[in-house]
Write a protein that holds these residues in place. Structure first.
Motif, PDB file in Angstrom:
ATOM      1  N   ASN A 197     -76.216-114.352 -30.733  1.00 53.90           N
ATOM      2  CA  ASN A 197     -76.891-115.471 -30.072  1.00 53.90           C
ATOM      3  C   ASN A 197     -76.652-115.518 -28.551  1.00 53.90           C
ATOM      4  O   ASN A 197     -76.878-116.540 -27.928  1.00 53.90           O
ATOM      5  N   ASP A 198     -76.163-114.421 -27.974  1.00 50.91           N
ATOM      6  CA  ASP A 198     -75.896-114.421 -26.529  1.00 50.91           C
ATOM      7  C   ASP A 198     -75.898-112.983 -26.025  1.00 50.91           C
ATOM      8  O   ASP A 198     -75.850-112.029 -26.804  1.00 50.91           O
ATOM      9  N   TRP A 199     -75.963-112.849 -24.697  1.00 50.55           N
ATOM     10  CA  TRP A 199     -75.948-111.532 -24.080  1.00 50.55           C
ATOM     11  C   TRP A 199     -74.504-111.113 -23.795  1.00 50.55           C
ATOM     12  O   TRP A 199     -73.704-111.891 -23.289  1.00 50.55           O
ATOM     13  N   TYR A 200     -74.207-109.845 -24.123  1.00 51.23           N
ATOM     14  CA  TYR A 200     -72.863-109.288 -23.946  1.00 51.23           C
ATOM     15  C   TYR A 200     -72.957-107.977 -23.185  1.00 51.23           C
ATOM     16  O   TYR A 200     -73.997-107.301 -23.202  1.00 51.23           O
ATOM     17  N   LEU A 201     -71.867-107.630 -22.517  1.00 51.82           N
ATOM     18  CA  LEU A 201     -71.689-106.255 -22.046  1.00 51.82           C
ATOM     19  C   LEU A 201     -70.987-105.519 -23.175  1.00 51.82           C
ATOM     20  O   LEU A 201     -69.937-105.960 -23.664  1.00 51.82           O
ATOM     21  N   THR A 202     -71.545-104.391 -23.605  1.00 48.48           N
ATOM     22  CA  THR A 202     -71.107-103.780 -24.866  1.00 48.48           C
ATOM     23  C   THR A 202     -70.871-102.289 -24.734  1.00 48.48           C
ATOM     24  O   THR A 202     -71.339-101.634 -23.797  1.00 48.48           O
ATOM     25  N   SER A 203     -70.159-101.777 -25.733  1.00 52.29           N
ATOM     26  CA  SER A 203     -70.008-100.333 -25.901  1.00 52.29           C
ATOM     27  C   SER A 203     -69.965-100.052 -27.397  1.00 52.29           C
ATOM     28  O   SER A 203     -69.199-100.703 -28.131  1.00 52.29           O
ATOM     29  N   TYR A 204     -70.819 -99.144 -27.855  1.00 47.48           N
ATOM     30  CA  TYR A 204     -70.917 -98.789 -29.276  1.00 47.48           C
ATOM     31  C   TYR A 204     -70.524 -97.329 -29.463  1.00 47.48           C
ATOM     32  O   TYR A 204     -70.806 -96.475 -28.613  1.00 47.48           O
ATOM     33  N   LYS A 205     -69.928 -97.043 -30.615  1.00 44.45           N
ATOM     34  CA  LYS A 205     -69.598 -95.668 -30.963  1.00 44.45           C
ATOM     35  C   LYS A 205     -69.815 -95.483 -32.473  1.00 44.45           C
ATOM     36  O   LYS A 205     -69.489 -96.377 -33.267  1.00 44.45           O
ATOM     37  N   PRO A 206     -70.357 -94.346 -32.856  1.00 45.39           N
ATOM     38  CA  PRO A 206     -70.645 -94.157 -34.288  1.00 45.39           C
ATOM     39  C   PRO A 206     -69.369 -93.953 -35.107  1.00 45.39           C
ATOM     40  O   PRO A 206     -68.367 -93.443 -34.613  1.00 45.39           O
ATOM     41  N   ILE A 207     -69.404 -94.425 -36.355  1.00 47.72           N
ATOM     42  CA  ILE A 207     -68.343 -94.153 -37.333  1.00 47.72           C
ATOM     43  C   ILE A 207     -68.882 -93.044 -38.258  1.00 47.72           C
ATOM     44  O   ILE A 207     -69.892 -93.236 -38.951  1.00 47.72           O
ATOM     45  N   VAL A 208     -68.207 -91.900 -38.185  1.00 55.76           N
ATOM     46  CA  VAL A 208     -68.681 -90.727 -38.929  1.00 55.76           C
ATOM     47  C   VAL A 208     -67.777 -90.509 -40.143  1.00 55.76           C
ATOM     48  O   VAL A 208     -66.544 -90.400 -40.002  1.00 55.76           O
ATOM     49  N   ILE A 209     -68.390 -90.476 -41.330  1.00 58.64           N
ATOM     50  CA  ILE A 209     -67.660 -90.193 -42.577  1.00 58.64           C
ATOM     51  C   ILE A 209     -68.378 -89.026 -43.260  1.00 58.64           C
ATOM     52  O   ILE A 209     -69.599 -89.090 -43.473  1.00 58.64           O
ATOM     53  N   ASN A 210     -67.599 -87.985 -43.584  1.00 61.11           N
ATOM     54  CA  ASN A 210     -68.171 -86.780 -44.223  1.00 61.11           C
ATOM     55  C   ASN A 210     -69.311 -86.208 -43.385  1.00 61.11           C
ATOM     56  O   ASN A 210     -70.381 -85.864 -43.908  1.00 61.11           O
ATOM     57  N   ASN A 211     -69.073 -86.158 -42.067  1.00 60.33           N
ATOM     58  CA  ASN A 211     -70.007 -85.561 -41.110  1.00 60.33           C
ATOM     59  C   ASN A 211     -71.357 -86.259 -41.087  1.00 60.33           C
ATOM     60  O   ASN A 211     -72.373 -85.679 -40.738  1.00 60.33           O
ATOM     61  N   GLU A 212     -71.344 -87.550 -41.407  1.00 62.78           N
ATOM     62  CA  GLU A 212     -72.577 -88.327 -41.391  1.00 62.78           C
ATOM     63  C   GLU A 212     -72.274 -89.693 -40.780  1.00 62.78           C
ATOM     64  O   GLU A 212     -71.233 -90.300 -41.039  1.00 62.78           O
ATOM     65  N   VAL A 213     -73.210 -90.182 -39.923  1.00 59.96           N
ATOM     66  CA  VAL A 213     -73.019 -91.493 -39.302  1.00 59.96           C
ATOM     67  C   VAL A 213     -73.217 -92.554 -40.374  1.00 59.96           C
ATOM     68  O   VAL A 213     -74.326 -92.759 -40.871  1.00 59.96           O
ATOM     69  N   LYS A 214     -72.114 -93.252 -40.734  1.00 57.71           N
ATOM     70  CA  LYS A 214     -72.161 -94.271 -41.783  1.00 57.71           C
ATOM     71  C   LYS A 214     -71.990 -95.696 -41.218  1.00 57.71           C
ATOM     72  O   LYS A 214     -72.154 -96.663 -41.945  1.00 57.71           O
ATOM     73  N   GLY A 215     -71.654 -95.743 -39.946  1.00 62.32           N
ATOM     74  CA  GLY A 215     -71.453 -97.088 -39.378  1.00 62.32           C
ATOM     75  C   GLY A 215     -71.298 -97.034 -37.864  1.00 62.32           C
ATOM     76  O   GLY A 215     -71.439 -95.985 -37.237  1.00 62.32           O
ATOM     77  N   LEU A 216     -70.988 -98.207 -37.283  1.00 65.49           N
ATOM     78  CA  LEU A 216     -70.797 -98.323 -35.835  1.00 65.49           C
ATOM     79  C   LEU A 216     -69.518 -99.124 -35.544  1.00 65.49           C
ATOM     80  O   LEU A 216     -69.160-100.046 -36.298  1.00 65.49           O
ATOM     81  N   LEU A 217     -68.882 -98.747 -34.436  1.00 70.60           N
ATOM     82  CA  LEU A 217     -67.745 -99.520 -33.917  1.00 70.60           C
ATOM     83  C   LEU A 217     -68.186-100.132 -32.589  1.00 70.60           C
ATOM     84  O   LEU A 217     -68.746 -99.443 -31.744  1.00 70.60           O
ATOM     85  N   TYR A 218     -67.935-101.424 -32.422  1.00 72.07           N
ATOM     86  CA  TYR A 218     -68.427-102.161 -31.255  1.00 72.07           C
ATOM     87  C   TYR A 218     -67.277-102.891 -30.572  1.00 72.07           C
ATOM     88  O   TYR A 218     -66.397-103.464 -31.235  1.00 72.07           O
ATOM     89  N   VAL A 219     -67.273-102.861 -29.236  1.00 75.29           N
ATOM     90  CA  VAL A 219     -66.423-103.757 -28.434  1.00 75.29           C
ATOM     91  C   VAL A 219     -67.309-104.386 -27.377  1.00 75.29           C
ATOM     92  O   VAL A 219     -68.260-103.748 -26.896  1.00 75.29           O
TER      93      VAL A 219
END
Length: 599
Positions: A194-216
């Motif tokens: 519900n608001d604007w953020y300054l962000t950084s995302y990185k993929p979560i890789v399980i078994n050599n496949e992108v299964k999720g994201l990590l966000y700060v």
């Protein structure tokens, strides 16, 4: 008179020059202030434009620093996540997810994730641990059929609950580089829940496949931080910076934060352009206000700086006046230097005349002392001859008067006459004894003695009236000196007796000693009636007395004066008889060298 006339001419010339300089400075100031009005507006515009640019650049720099920090924090978060052995288990659960953009909900199925043997979904401890280390908000996303859903987060929704089960769709810009597994897939501005953020995302890789994201991330528009940034900048006090959004709400202002200005004329002008200058007349301030503004799209707000033209003019006047004062002071200083050199000769002449006057005073004092000594010596010789001639017949008179008095009857009418003759004979004997003492130059038998003890001895030898008090104040560190004990006791006794006689109604006598390694000074002060100024010069003349008939011989002070001079000392008298000038009384100041040659 010629010298005084020369000085007067020079002073008149200097005063005239000073007047011309002052008039020139005033005229220059007036002309400068009038001409400054023509360029003042451009000066104000340049100043406030510069502040707007500075604030915009400062916000950009702060934003870039945050992004750099977030890019570091994402690596910290990724390291912690990997350290906790995140795995995907072959178990599924059905959850209802919500699109963070549209608010639409639907039911979907996800795999369960575990870390350290615990189910990750809805577990807050891991994201809160990372937040405590990085100081940023943290979210772990899991991939679903329509995007990535938050399964653990400390981002709050509008109800102030953790925004779990909200998802970002595949169409979101942050998922553009989803297949770049070895680096950030997104770093920058993003709408989060519900608001604007300054962000950084990185993929979560399980078994050599992108299964999720990590966000700060951090909230992009922290008004408290922005306000602190504004306050920390050294902005001219005549310039007021503030921020408004497109709805007219005052986001940041030194005094009016939260106020809505959408109905004001200048706001209607500002929102028409991205940046510019606007000038209007403020009826309340009775002055022209100039605005410089710029739209900062990242925060969807305007950065504005306002300044009143009159304040800048007042500052300019003050600066001109201050500069003029400094210039005037420098000019006067130069003139003072000139006066100093012009009058140096006059001052030297004045000092020479002053020194000559002081020398004349000293010579006059020395002459008076010499005359007094010669006078006393002559009178001493005369007194010795008279005393010697009178002493023998006086003794015969006293002897026979006492014999007749002893043989007379108590009721004999002649007895009173005989007693008067004996009494006056005794008085004559005292006068003769005083004359002999005055005339006789006794040898000074010096003894190294404590003068404090000597003064106490002199005081104890006196019969004090009940209404007279004597106080002593000894301030000498070393009270020992070479003097004749008996002679100095006579000096102190004479002066203290005179002090007591000067206080018929009682009072106090203060005795103070002070000195240095060479001299000792004695102050004997009373609070009596004082000595008439006309009598001060005659105090040390033989037979001069102010005590009246039959109350003094007038020899005590001359004898004391002679003793002090034989000790190579000096005596000074200070007296006051006028109550309007302060307390009445007399002070005798006696100065004796610690070591003096014999006479």
């Amino acid at each position: 008179m010629k010298i005084l006339k020369t000085i007067s001419t020079r002073l008149r010339a200097i005063i005239f020059e000073i007047g011309l300089i002052v008039l020139a400075i005033i005229a220059t100031n007036v002309i400068t202030i009038i001409s400054a009005k023509n360029t003042l507006q451009s000066t104000v515009i340049n100043d406030i434009n510069r502040v707007v640019v500075t604030l915009s650049n400062t916000i950009d720099a702060t934003r870039n620093l945050k992004l750099e920090q977030l890019n570091k924090n994402i690596n910290v978060a990724d390291y912690i996540l990997k350290k906790h052995d995140l795995i995907e288990v072959n178990e599924y659960s059905n959850i209802t997810v919500k699109n963070q953009n549209t608010g639409n909900k639907y039911l979907t199925k996800i795999n369960k994730w575990k870390y350290n043997g615990k189910i990750l979904q809805y577990d807050e401890s891991l994201v809160d641990e990372i937040k405590s280390l990085t100081g940023t908000n943290v979210t772990i996303f899991q991939k679903i059929d329509s995007g990535f859903v938050r399964i653990a987060t400390n981002i709050m929704d509008s109800s102030n609950n953790r925004a779990v089960n909200t998802y970002i769709p595949f169409s979101s810009p942050v998922l553009k580089d989803i297949n770049k597994k070895d680096r950030f897939i997104y770093s920058g501005r993003a709408f989060v829940v519900n608001d604007w953020y300054l962000t950084s995302y990185k993929p979560i890789v399980i078994n050599n496949e992108v299964k999720g994201l990590l966000y700060v991330g951090l909230k992009e528009k922290e008004l408290g931080e922005l306000k602190k940034t504004f306050n920390d900048l050294n902005i001219d006090k005549n310039i007021t910076p503030f921020c408004i959004d497109r709805a007219g709400r005052m986001l940041i202002h030194p005094s009016d934060s939260g106020e809505n200005i959408s109905n004001l004329e200048y706001f209607q002008h500002i929102i028409k352009d991205k940046e510019g200058i606007y000038k209007f007349y403020d009826e309340d301030k009775k002055d022209y206000c100039i605005l410089s503004y710029k739209y900062y799209s990242a925060y969807e707000m305007y950065i504005v700086c306002s300044a009143y033209q009159g304040n800048f003019l007042d500052n300019f006047r003050r600066e001109i006046i201050n500069t003029s004062i400094v210039a005037g002071i420098i000019t006067l200083l130069l003139i003072s230097i000139l006066i100093f050199f012009f009058t140096k000769t006059i001052n030297a002449l004045h000092n020479a005349v002053k020194d000559l006057s002081e020398t004349n005073k000293e010579l006059l004092t020395t002459k008076k002392a010499l005359q007094q000594s010669e006078k006393l010596a002559s009178m001493g010789q005369l007194a010795a001859g008279i005393a010697h001639e009178i002493n023998n017949p006086l003794g015969v008179i006293m002897m026979y008067c006492n014999i007749i008095l002893d043989d007379s009857d108590e009721n004999d009418p002649k007895r009173k006459d005989l007693e008067l003759i004996v009494e006056q004979s005794e008085r004559c004997k005292k006068i003769v004894g005083g004359l002999l003492n005055f005339a006789r130059k006794s040898k000074v038998n010096k003894t190294n003695i404590n003068v404090h003890n000597l003064i106490e001895k002199s005081v104890k030898s006196l019969l004090l009236p009940s209404n007279v008090k004597i106080t002593t104040d000894f301030k000498i560190v070393d009270p020992f000196m070479m003097i004749d004990i008996d002679q100095m006791v006579q000096v102190f006794t004479n002066i203290i007796k005179n002090a007591i006689d000067a206080m018929p109604n009682g009072g106090h006598v203060d005795i103070l000693t002070e000195g240095n390694e060479n001299d000792v000074c004695f102050h004997i002060k009373d609070n009596g009636t004082g000595i008439d100024p006309k009598s001060l010069d005659k105090l040390f003349e033989p037979f001069f007395t102010t005590k009246g008939k039959n109350n003094g011989t007038g020899l005590g002070l001359p004898i004391s004066y002679g003793i002090i001079k034989m000790h190579k000392g000096n005596i000074k008298v200070i007296s006051n008889t006028d109550k309007s000038k302060g307390s009445t009384g007399t002070t005798f100041i006696i100065t004796i060298p610690r070591i003096n040659s014999e006479v």
